[in-house]
Design an enzyme around this catalytic site. Structure first.
Site, mmCIF file in Angstrom:
data_model
loop_
_atom_site.group_PDB
_atom_site.id
_atom_site.type_symbol
_atom_site.label_atom_id
_atom_site.label_comp_id
_atom_site.label_asym_id
_atom_site.label_seq_id
_atom_site.Cartn_x
_atom_site.Cartn_y
_atom_site.Cartn_z
ATOM 1 N N ILE A 41 0.839 -1.198 0.000
ATOM 2 C CA ILE A 41 0.000 0.000 0.000
ATOM 3 C C ILE A 41 0.872 1.246 0.000
ATOM 4 C CG2 ILE A 41 -1.834 1.222 1.222
ATOM 5 C CD1 ILE A 41 -2.608 -1.497 0.012
ATOM 6 N N ALA A 42 2.012 1.147 0.688
ATOM 7 C CA ALA A 42 2.970 2.251 0.746
ATOM 8 C C ALA A 42 4.344 1.660 1.008
ATOM 9 C CB ALA A 42 2.590 3.236 1.853
ATOM 10 N N SER A 59 11.515 4.508 3.097
ATOM 11 C CA SER A 59 12.917 4.118 3.229
ATOM 12 C C SER A 59 13.147 3.143 4.374
ATOM 13 C CB SER A 59 13.782 5.365 3.429
ATOM 14 O OG SER A 59 13.328 6.096 4.552
ATOM 15 N N ASP A 85 4.983 14.016 11.764
ATOM 16 C CA ASP A 85 5.083 13.908 10.300
ATOM 17 C C ASP A 85 3.689 13.840 9.680
ATOM 18 O OD1 ASP A 85 6.254 13.698 7.821
ATOM 19 O OD2 ASP A 85 6.568 11.536 7.945
#
Length: 624
Positions: free
Chosen positions: A174-175, A178, A332
């Protein structure tokens, strides 16, 4: 968001022994920190633990040498290009190209440098603004590792085969970032959809090695850093390394999620995913699947019939609650980590990067807001020292005119044109020209506010961030349960000894506006829990505690009593008309008989405090 799914085989009948691998927590000899928050780790432990971890590994010297040569060669070549630009006099005209070149170089050097670039994008005390703007678009989206590799890590960490735990799992990530990647899956036992976050293989040794080299290189920059920022470059690396290593341990992220769930448990406008700790470890995190719309897709949000302005109001209020009320905030909040729910709620995901503000720091931030409102720039400069932006003992006199210029030029335009991006740009110039160092936690605060303001502008171009933020702050000043914060209300209402009647009226109007907007959110109507029913009752501005505090302070504090009497009688007249105007603003918001009853019930304790205060003053007078 859905992605295709890969059905799994039926679970084998014989149970397998659990094979949980030990988590590679940096502070292995330090016990887990106590609540209120589990990420309050000691940065002092960073250097010896990283050094031991790196030097004790097999082939460490060769690995460090080869990686060190790579870093020094690539960064050295880039630095020599900057020196050449300066010598030939083209350093300014070629800045956009060099900034872009730096971003590409950081991506090429790997995850540690990508994360470092994202931090530098919010550090005007370290690099200039044009480079920051380029690094702001730095992405850590990278090709995912093969499914079989990721699935093996999940099985190793959870000690069971996937077939036993999940009935299906997405065939594509899905994602992918790093440090890890995310799959969507369905729990076999309950049928619930979940998100599985799994760490990339072999990422920890790479991060530890790079941090060791970062700190070694930073030792050569201590002199410059002390002159420019008033601190060692190694300290900045320690702060960065502490946050990065926290992101590597998913057990900490699980605790972060639980803390956010606790903070927002009575807020039906905010959705925090539930974490399945029994299915999670240091390298795998299983969370409730969030079925919402990413904030990167404003068109989909509008097509879903979501009230955009209402959603943004909820988002700004949630962000300010994290910062000023809880002291624990999402570090974030980029558009991929914030979702719009179909019922009007805002949902947050990815809690690996969070930051904590102490009670003292929260109060100083409120003080800074009060000083800004009162245009007391000398005290605002002192607030910077108290927050750690300036070294203790620094002469703030040269900074005061700069702060005055920044705030007056920005606030003077009014709420319609005010935005954090413009203020931050001017503040960045101030930081770059003065010995100001931005502590890591506040660089996250700045990034968080800027990112969320950017989301607001993406969804509604003419959205006025402060038109939502001001009403929230006004409501907190008037109604916050913390007496220390309500005492700051007095500072706002008095300027140069004169009572600001118009300012009080504006605060009440703004606070009522916040209550009205929040109480009309659709999420309040669709959620039927008891907590929400209690919240629905908060459709009026509850000034009970504020009035009780005011009565107490009037009786006990001679200074406040004198100020208030002067407020009613200043300019040789009774300000009855202003008092009536204030009462008309609140008469439909409060039940005066109930407030009067509560004040009377509190009267014995007030009388006791009054007698103690009076006796103390008598004894004090007799001593002289």
């Amino acid at each position: 968001m859905a992605g295709s799914t890969l059905p799994l085989l039926p679970p084998p009948t014989p149970p397998l022994p659990k094979r949980r691998l030990p988590g590679a927590l940096l502070w292995t000899s330090v016990p887990a920190p106590p609540r209120p928050h589990a990420t309050l780790l000691l940065a002092v432990a960073l250097r010896p633990k990283v050094r031991k971890r790196v030097l004790d590994s097999r082939g460490s010297i060769l690995s460090l040498a080869s990686r060190g040569v790579e870093i020094v060669w690539k960064l050295g070549f880039y630095w020599s290009s900057l020196v050449y630009d300066f010598l030939v006099g083209r350093d300014e005209e070629i800045v956009p190209y060099r900034a872009r070149q730096l971003r590409i170089l950081l991506c090429d050097l790997g995850p540690s440098f990508i994360k470092a670039g994202q931090v530098l994008a919010n550090r005007p005390d370290i690099i200039r603004e044009d480079y920051m703007n380029e690094l702001c678009i730095l992405q850590d989206d990278v090709p995912p590792v093969p499914n079989q590799v990721a699935f093996t890590i999940i099985e190793e960490e959870l000690g069971q085969p996937l077939e036993r735990l999940f009935s299906k799992i997405s065939s594509e990530t899905i994602a992918a970032a790093s440090l890890g990647q995310v799959y969507r899956a369905t729990l076999r036992e309950t049928g619930e959809d979940v998100a599985i976050k799994v760490q990339r293989p072999g990422i920890e040794p790479i991060i530890y090695r790079d941090l060791f080299l970062f700190r070694t290189l930073a030792s050569f920059l201590n002199g410059i850093s002390l002159q420019k920022l008033g601190c060692n470059a190694e300290l900045i690396v320690d702060e960065f390394g502490e946050k990065l290593l926290e992101e590597l341990d998913y057990t900490l992220e699980a605790t972060n999620i639980e803390d956010f769930l606790e903070n927002f448990k009575d807020d039906p406008t905010v959705k925090i995913p539930r974490v399945y700790k029994q299915l999670s470890g240091s390298r795998v995190l299983v969370m409730e699947w969030i079925d919402g719309i990413r904030c990167t897709d404003p068109q989909a949000i509008k097509e879903a019939g979501i009230d955009v302005e209402g959603f943004l109001t909820v988002g700004v209020s949630a962000a300010l609650r994290q910062l000023l009320e809880f002291g624990l905030f999402h570090g974030d909040p980029h558009p991929g980590n914030i979702f719009a729910m179909h019922d009007g709620r805002i949902a947050y995901v990815d809690f690996g990067n969070v930051a904590v503000l102490s009670q003292q720091n929260k109060q100083i931030l409120i003080d800074a807001v009060v000083h800004a409102v009162n245009e007391d720039y000398a005290e605002m400069a002192n607030d910077f020292t108290r927050l750690g932006f300036l070294a203790s003992g620094t002469d703030v006199a040269p900074i005061i005119p700069a702060l005055e210029s920044i705030w007056q030029n920005s606030a003077g335009k009014g709420l319609a044109d005010f935005n954090f991006r413009s203020v931050t740009g001017k503040f960045n110039q101030l930081v770059y020209n003065y010995p100001i160092r931005i502590p890591e936690r506040f660089s996250l605060v700045i990034r968080s506010l800027l990112t969320q303001e950017g989301i607001c502008f993406t969804l509604k171009r003419d959205f006025k961030f402060l038109e939502v933020a001001y009403p929230y702050i006004a409501k907190r000043l008037l109604t916050d349960p913390n007496p220390a914060l309500r005492e700051r209300l007095i500072q706002v209402l008095f300027k140069d000894g004169a009572f600001q009647w118009k300012r009080l009226e504006n605060l009440i109007v703004l606070a009522k506006e916040n209550v009205s907007k929040m109480s009309s959110n659709p999420a309040l109507k669709k959620n039927s829990s008891q907590a929400v029913r209690n919240r629905q009752l908060e459709s009026k501005l509850d000034l009970t505690e504020t009035i009780k505090d005011g009565a107490r302070m009037f009786l006990i504090d001679a200074g406040i009593r004198r100020q208030l009497i002067l407020a009613f009688t200043e300019d040789s007249k009774l300000h009855v008309e202003e008092l009536v105007d204030v009462y008309r603003l609140v008469e439909d918001q409060i039940d005066m008989p109930s407030v009067a009853l509560e004040v009377l019930q509190d009267l014995p304790s007030v009388a006791r405090d009054f007698m103690l205060s009076w006796s103390d003053s008598i004894l004090s007078d007799r001593q002289y």
